[in-house]
Design an enzyme around this catalytic site. Structure first.
Site, PDB file in Angstrom:
ATOM      1  NE  ARG A 256     -24.782 -15.384 -55.280  1.00 20.55           N
ATOM      2  CZ  ARG A 256     -26.077 -15.197 -55.463  1.00 20.55           C
ATOM      3  NH1 ARG A 256     -26.754 -14.392 -54.660  1.00 20.55           N
ATOM      4  NH2 ARG A 256     -26.718 -15.787 -56.437  1.00 20.55           N
ATOM      5  CG  ASP A 258     -28.970 -11.575 -54.977  1.00 22.56           C
ATOM      6  OD1 ASP A 258     -29.045 -12.740 -55.386  1.00 22.56           O
ATOM      7  OD2 ASP A 258     -29.929 -10.777 -55.014  1.00 22.56           O
ATOM      8  CD  GLU A 295     -27.610 -14.436 -58.946  1.00 23.30           C
ATOM      9  OE1 GLU A 295     -28.414 -15.292 -59.339  1.00 23.30           O
ATOM     10  OE2 GLU A 295     -27.895 -13.587 -58.064  1.00 23.30           O
ATOM     11  CG  HIS A 323     -27.390 -24.967 -63.528  1.00 25.43           C
ATOM     12  ND1 HIS A 323     -28.593 -24.635 -64.120  1.00 25.43           N
ATOM     13  CD2 HIS A 323     -27.682 -25.875 -62.563  1.00 25.43           C
ATOM     14  CE1 HIS A 323     -29.572 -25.307 -63.533  1.00 25.43           C
ATOM     15  NE2 HIS A 323     -29.050 -26.052 -62.587  1.00 25.43           N
ATOM     16  CD  GLN A 390     -30.737 -22.206 -62.122  1.00 25.17           C
ATOM     17  OE1 GLN A 390     -31.747 -22.615 -62.672  1.00 25.17           O
ATOM     18  NE2 GLN A 390     -30.221 -21.021 -62.392  1.00 25.17           N
ATOM     19  CB  VAL A 391     -32.943 -26.567 -56.020  1.00 28.18           C
ATOM     20  CG1 VAL A 391     -33.878 -27.502 -55.245  1.00 28.18           C
ATOM     21  CG2 VAL A 391     -31.752 -27.345 -56.556  1.00 28.18           C
TER      22      VAL A 391
END
Length: 605
Positions: A256, A258, A295, A323, A390-391
């Site tokens: 993934r 970043d 991302e 999201h 997002q958290v």
């Protein structure tokens, strides 16, 4: 060009480092027997020496006869970011995954986790006993937040200073290999989050070796990594080799990438395109494909288009718009980037194609944003209803379980798994974990610690959050973020986990849900309520689903596709702690239906 230390066997090791502007470079062995060995420089600025050095040897590079620094491509930093690097023998690990063939991207159920807070022990090997629980849930891919060596033992991982070094505190190189091997034995792929857009500030000595950075561009972290300025060929090589290193030496199944929007490259062949080509070509001898997942906040399909059509050839990307649609519908938040979302029409559009902003005007950005993803297949979009960003980038680090009702959590889960995209969970989401996931660091430089604190306060201003931010350096925020696994089978938490398990099983069993062809999907929304209807088909079966994001019951007459429709899942049923459903077991065309607030139903034919 391979960089770093490469153990050749028989007590010999070849050391290679790029330092084009240095007049002298030597290998400074500090243990077990101290010695200094001069290195030879080639025309590209690489210094090399082959010396007697067994695995476990600790060393620095000595620059211009004066300064000792760790290896930029260190494969292990047993004494943290300022200490010596260690020689690693990758050939000695007893891999047992020779029959492993990977999980196809379109079949993945991804589970993002942070190694340090996933278990109380916070190590690679401590994850292994929980793989059976994840497998039972239906997860077949885990995504590790960055594990490259960072300062101290508490960090999200995006402050890594040694991109080749598996964190010593998590178990180092062997610990990571043991985890990957165990995952493959359990039928679980491993995706690794890597950072090629910046380097962490503490322990980052790249500037002392060469022009790894350029002032042509600025990122939020400072000067950009040098992908297209003078000397950029060798900088590109450093990170291209890093991608191959993780996929080859550690048997990682995918990376993934970043925040690739902060990788600046105006050259004829973009760094990401070169990476996609290198991965495909250099790992072609493997029997299964390795994946690159970006991302990106650009909403630009060039990233995921094939190279033959002018794209970069990256396999998939995170789709944040999905999201944001779900989050705003459930929470009502309309601050910062959430101001661009909040209607059921937004979710309808995202469910249909991925991006909401496909060249349309963004109020938050004050300009048009994105381009159309309509022709890109569903498997190229990884979607979620929660993730670490997002958290953790909220002031109080609340998970969705603290921002919406239990019924809202059920609707969110259904939206995720009924979508025609690749779903990703954030650790603990499946049982409604209510502990926060805070931002935490363990730097040693007081000025840097204060800069991080100040930066967090500035970041929260865009959300109009003015309360005092938690101290990211404090041990308390780290301890608060550890999962409470004892809850996962208790009461409402256990019921929610069972619902996730049921939704994942449906996705695997019902061909219409397993098929990620967006052309086999019809999605509509009501003008009078926050209700979505979803029709997905395959050559074998079809599903029809209603998703009510409204806080009131909705009565309407849907357009029911032709078929013998049988209800297979209803979140209002008592089995899922609902108040009782009013929807029929069989669905007929022309029926008027009443669906409970914040609920969903799935019919199949």
């Amino acid at each position: 060009m391979n960089v770093g230390s490469e153990y050749l066997g028989n007590g010999k090791c070849r050391f290679t480092v790029w330092a084009p502007l240095r007049s002298q470079v030597a290998v400074h062995i500090v243990s077990p027997n101290e010695q200094i060995i001069p290195m030879q420089k080639d025309e590209r600025g690489y210094w090399q020496a082959t010396v007697d050095a067994a695995p476990g040897t600790l060393y620095f590079y000595q620059l211009d006869g004066e300064t000792d620094r760790p290896d930029p491509a260190s494969q292990h930093q047993p004494k943290d970011v300022h200490g010596p690097s260690e020689v690693v023998d990758h050939s000695s690990f007893p891999w047992s995954d020779t029959q492993w063939s990977g999980v196809p991207l379109e079949e993945m159920i991804i589970y993002e986790l942070h190694v340090g807070t996933f278990t109380p022990d916070g190590t690679f090997e401590a994850i292994i006993p929980r793989l059976a629980d994840l497998k039972e849930l239906g997860v077949n891919a885990i995504e590790l937040m960055p594990i490259a060596q960072f300062p101290g033992n508490r960090n999200w991982g995006y402050d890594g200073a040694y991109p080749y070094a598996a964190l010593h505190g998590y178990g180092g190189p062997d610990g990571l290999k043991v985890l990957v091997d165990a995952c493959h034995a359990a039928g679980i792929s491993v995706i690794l989050d890597v950072v090629y857009n910046h380097m962490g500030p503490e322990g980052n000595y790249l500037r002392e070796y060469g022009p790894y950075f350029t002032e042509k561009y600025r990122t939020v972290w400072g000067a950009a990594l040098n992908y297209d300025d003078s000397y950029s060929d060798e900088v590109r090589n450093f990170f291209l080799e890093n991608a191959i290193y993780w996929l080859d030496r550690y048997h990682i199944d995918g990376l993934r990438l970043d925040a690739i929007h902060a990788i600046y490259d105006l050259g004829a062949e973009h760094f990401l395109e070169e990476m996609a080509t290198a991965v495909d070509e250099r790992l072609s001898q493997n029997t299964y494909k390795r994946y690159l997942i970006a991302e990106s906040e650009l909403n630009d399909t060039k990233i995921i288009r094939p190279k033959e059509t002018g794209g970069f050839g990256i396999d998939a990307q995170w789709c944040d718009d999905f999201h944001h649609c779900v989050h705003t519908l459930l929470t009502g938040e309309k601050i910062s980037y959430y101001s661009d979302f909040g209607t059921i029409k937004d979710l309808e559009k995202s469910m249909r194609q991925g991006y909401v902003y496909d060249g349309t005007y963004s109020v938050h950005r004050h300009r048009r944003h994105g381009n159309s993803p309509a022709d890109r297949p569903g498997k190229q979009f990884v979607v979620c209803i929660q993730n670490h960003d997002q958290v953790g980038n909220r002031l109080d680090a609340e998970r969705l379980s603290m921002l919406t009702s239990y019924d809202g959590l059920k609707v969110a889960a259904a939206t995720l798994f009924l979508s025609p995209f690749v779903p990703m969970l954030f650790m603990g989401e499946e049982y409604g974990e209510d502990a926060p996931f805070q931002y935490f660091v363990s730097h040693t430089d007081p000025d840097l610690i204060e800069a991080v604190r100040k930066g967090r306060k500035e970041e929260f201003k865009s959300f109009d959050w003015h309360k005092e931010a938690p101290d990211p350096e404090g041990m308390e925020v780290f301890e608060q973020s550890t999962l409470n696994w004892e809850k996962c089978r208790e009461g409402k938490h256990g019921v929610l986990r069972s619902l996730y398990q049921r939704l994942i099983q449906l996705r695997q069993d019902v061909k219409a849900l397993a098929n990620l062809d967006k052309h086999r999907l019809e999605v509509t929304s009501l003008d009078t309520a926050n209700l979505l209807t979803l029709h997905r088909t395959s050559d074998h079966d079809q599903i029809f689903s209603l998703l009510n994001f409204d806080h009131d019951a909705v009565t309407f007459t849907p357009h029911v596709p032709q078929g013998n429709w049988q209800k297979i899942l209803d979140s209002s049923d008592s089995e899922w702690l609902g108040s009782g459903s009013e929807l029929p077991a069989q669905l007929q065309s022309g029926q008027t239906l009443t669906i409970k607030p914040l609920s969903f139903v799935v019919y199949t034919a």
